[in-house]
Write an enzyme that holds these catalytic residues in place. Structure first.
Site, short mmCIF file in Angstrom:
data_model
loop_
_atom_site.label_atom_id
_atom_site.label_comp_id
_atom_site.label_asym_id
_atom_site.label_seq_id
_atom_site.Cartn_x
_atom_site.Cartn_y
_atom_site.Cartn_z
N GLY A 243 -33.87 -19.66 -27.88
CA GLY A 243 -33.01 -20.38 -26.95
C GLY A 243 -31.66 -19.70 -26.82
CB SER A 244 -28.45 -20.95 -25.54
OG SER A 244 -28.20 -22.04 -26.41
N GLY A 248 -28.61 -21.32 -31.20
CA GLY A 248 -28.98 -20.52 -32.38
C GLY A 248 -27.95 -20.62 -33.50
CD GLU A 265 -37.06 -13.32 -31.15
OE1 GLU A 265 -36.28 -12.66 -30.44
OE2 GLU A 265 -37.81 -12.81 -32.00
CB CYS A 299 -34.42 -14.03 -23.62
SG CYS A 299 -35.98 -13.69 -24.34
C1 UN1 Z 1 -38.42 -14.58 -23.50
O1 UN1 Z 1 -37.89 -14.42 -22.42
O2 UN1 Z 1 -38.10 -15.53 -24.26
O3 UN1 Z 1 -40.59 -9.21 -22.64
C2 UN1 Z 1 -39.53 -13.75 -24.01
C3 UN1 Z 1 -40.88 -10.18 -21.95
C4 UN1 Z 1 -41.87 -11.20 -22.47
C5 UN1 Z 1 -41.25 -12.12 -23.45
C6 UN1 Z 1 -39.96 -12.68 -23.06
N1 UN1 Z 1 -43.00 -10.56 -23.07
O4 UN1 Z 1 -40.43 -10.34 -20.85
#
Ligand code: UN1
Length: 513
Positions: A243-244, A248, A265, A299
């Site tokens: 998440g953000s 985190g 993450e 992300c």
């Molecule tokens: C995410 O955005 O939380 O690399 C994960 C990627 C994907 C995973 C993204 N396999 O865009």
């Protein structure tokens, strides 16, 4: 509106729609307030879900802790067999699940299917890994002694996931946790609760068919308050949270306060460096998909293009021309490239970013704006925008979860581009477009990109599951999915065995009695 087979998909996934009552997943004791899940695609109410109260949570934790005691005694390859069956079920249900992801979250149907494919891929990976949970053996300094290490199951793994990958991130965690002998308690985003229920139903059908305890996979529903029950719970040795950065930091501090482990993450601020040797066609595809795919809500989405001044106008013109081709609309209609944002709060953040970049002195060269009228009734559809900006703008330093791309210029050597690329607090994904070996290797060197992911002639998004996924700095430092990411789901034990009749001490210490 045409329903694109949504009703049928919900049925196949065991979800009651709004007319059929409140939906709960298997092994879900939720009895609290109701969350209504609205689709950003057409604004309609899909279904209602009950949240988890503190008392419900205690029931979930007692099934999980009991299930762990049994699950950890199963041989790892047998646990792998369960994951194999789970992957098969996902293959069977790929279309309805991909459709639900698209309809509840708003990403394109192709990307919804892609997300389910990531789940299948991590299952395959985990099945193989279930026979490879290797430790090392090492030579003891003492005669007649054997020393080695082994990995044991950890316990209940708490998973907190975000709306943007409402099913895959759970699967990355669960498939590995399961083969490691752990059980999972999952809190999906309160913005995509139906994806959570669908996955839980699939997992528990596999467990049931094998006469295994349902507590191996548990679901809890609600907002951050439900997540807090896990971060503060000593019975959960590992909390894996996506998440953000803001979220985190809260999770990390709560888990650290009880000396638990967290796997984080968090946000990215991903850039593609476009050097004088870049292939223009590849650059355009990589940058445009990276910036507008999932409506800029990955992300790993491309947020910044760092372009050499000699290429700047050429790249800018090509990207702006590509943006004119984008079709924005219902993500289940495969003619469209860009779907809606998750909700109207996200639209407000998007609008704020566009205002802010202009206020800071940037220039919008693809204006953006919120779409209205037929097909856009949900109020969540926005036009991808491009702004010329400077890296030190506050808004450029900040991750906005929307399709806003910033063009930045560099001159001179690739070092200058790398300094800009590294000049943010986040450290998730990065890329360089070049056919120049020196530039590419420089970018990948210890004094190159400071991100967890660094790509050459590929964009920033779309990582494969086989590599470890995650980032440095405020991205949180965690690694998930491939490579040796499994190790965080286990506890390591070093064992030394003496098979002599003497008891020599290490370091040659004499201790005569
Ligand atoms: C995410 O955005 O939380 O690399 C994960 C990627 C994907 C995973 C993204 N396999 O865009």
């Amino acid at each position: 509106a045409a329903d694109f087979g949504i009703h049928d998909a919900l049925k196949k996934l065991g979800i009651k729609d709004v007319n059929e009552g409140t939906s709960t997943g298997s092994n879900n004791f939720s009895s609290g307030d109701i969350i209504s899940s609205y689709s950003p695609v057409d604004g309609s109410l899909i279904a209602k879900v009950k949240t988890t109260t503190k008392a419900d949570y205690e029931k979930v934790m007692s099934t999980a802790t009991v299930a762990f005691k049994e699950w950890r005694t199963k041989p790892a390859p047998l646990r792998g067999e369960i994951v194999r069956q789970f992957g098969d079920k996902l293959r069977e249900l790929k279309e309805p699940l991909g459709k639900l992801v698209s309809y509840e979250m708003g990403k394109s149907y192709q990307e919804g299917l892609g997300e389910v494919q990531e789940m299948i891929d991590i299952c395959d990976f985990a099945v193989g890994l279930s026979r490879q949970l290797h430790g090392l053996t090492m030579h003891s300094e003492r005669p007649g002694h054997r020393m080695y290490e082994q990995y044991h199951s950890l316990g209940v793994v708490g998973i907190i996931s975000a709306f943007n990958f409402p099913v895959a991130v759970w699967a990355w965690n669960t498939a590995l946790a399961w083969i490691c002998g752990d059980v999972c308690v999952w809190k999906p985003s309160e913005k995509t609760p139906l994806c959570g229920i669908a996955c839980q139903n699939i997992a528990s059908s596999v467990l049931k068919a094998n006469n295994l305890q349902e507590g191996i996979s548990c679901l809890i529903n609600g907002d951050y308050k439900v997540g807090e029950l896990m971060t503060q719970d000593n019975r959960i040795p590992l909390v894996s949270a996506t998440g953000s950065i803001r979220m985190g930091k809260i999770v990390a501090q709560a888990v650290a306060a009880r000396l638990g482990k967290s796997l984080l993450e968090l946000g990215g601020n991903n850039a593609i460096i476009v050097t004088p040797d870049a292939d223009l066609k590849m650059t355009v595809i990589g940058a445009v998909f990276g910036a507008v795919g999932t409506a800029g809500q990955r992300c790993t989405s491309t947020r910044r293009l760092i372009i050499h001044d000699s290429m700047y106008d050429k790249v800018k013109d090509a990207i702006v021309a590509a943006y004119q081709q984008l079709r924005i609309g219902n993500p289940l209609d495969e003619n469209n490239h860009v779907g809606p944002l998750i909700d109207t709060d996200a639209v407000a953040q998007y609008k704020k970013a566009l205002e802010k970049v202009v206020a800071e002195g940037g220039k919008l060269i693809v204006k953006g704006g919120v779409l209205e009228g037929k097909g856009y009734e949900s109020g969540c559809y926005v036009k991808p925008a491009i702004a010329e900006a400077k890296n030190n703008f506050e808004i450029v330093q900040h991750e906005t979860f929307a399709p806003v791309l910033y063009l930045l210029k560099y001159s001179g050597d690739v070092e200058n581009a790398i300094a800009i690329q590294n000049g943010v607090v986040q450290g998730l994904s990065s890329a360089i477009m070049t056919n120049n070996l020196r530039e590419a290797e420089h970018f990948l060197s210890a004094w190159g990109s400071d991100c967890g992911i660094a790509n050459v002639n590929i964009g920033t998004s779309g990582a494969e599951i086989g590599g470890a996924f995650g980032g440095e700095k405020e991205t949180g430092g965690g690694r998930e999915s491939g490579s040796d990411a499994w190790k965080v789901y286990m506890r390591r034990q070093t064992n030394t065995i003496n098979y002599t009749t003497e008891l020599p001490l290490a370091q040659g210490i004499k201790f005569d009695l």
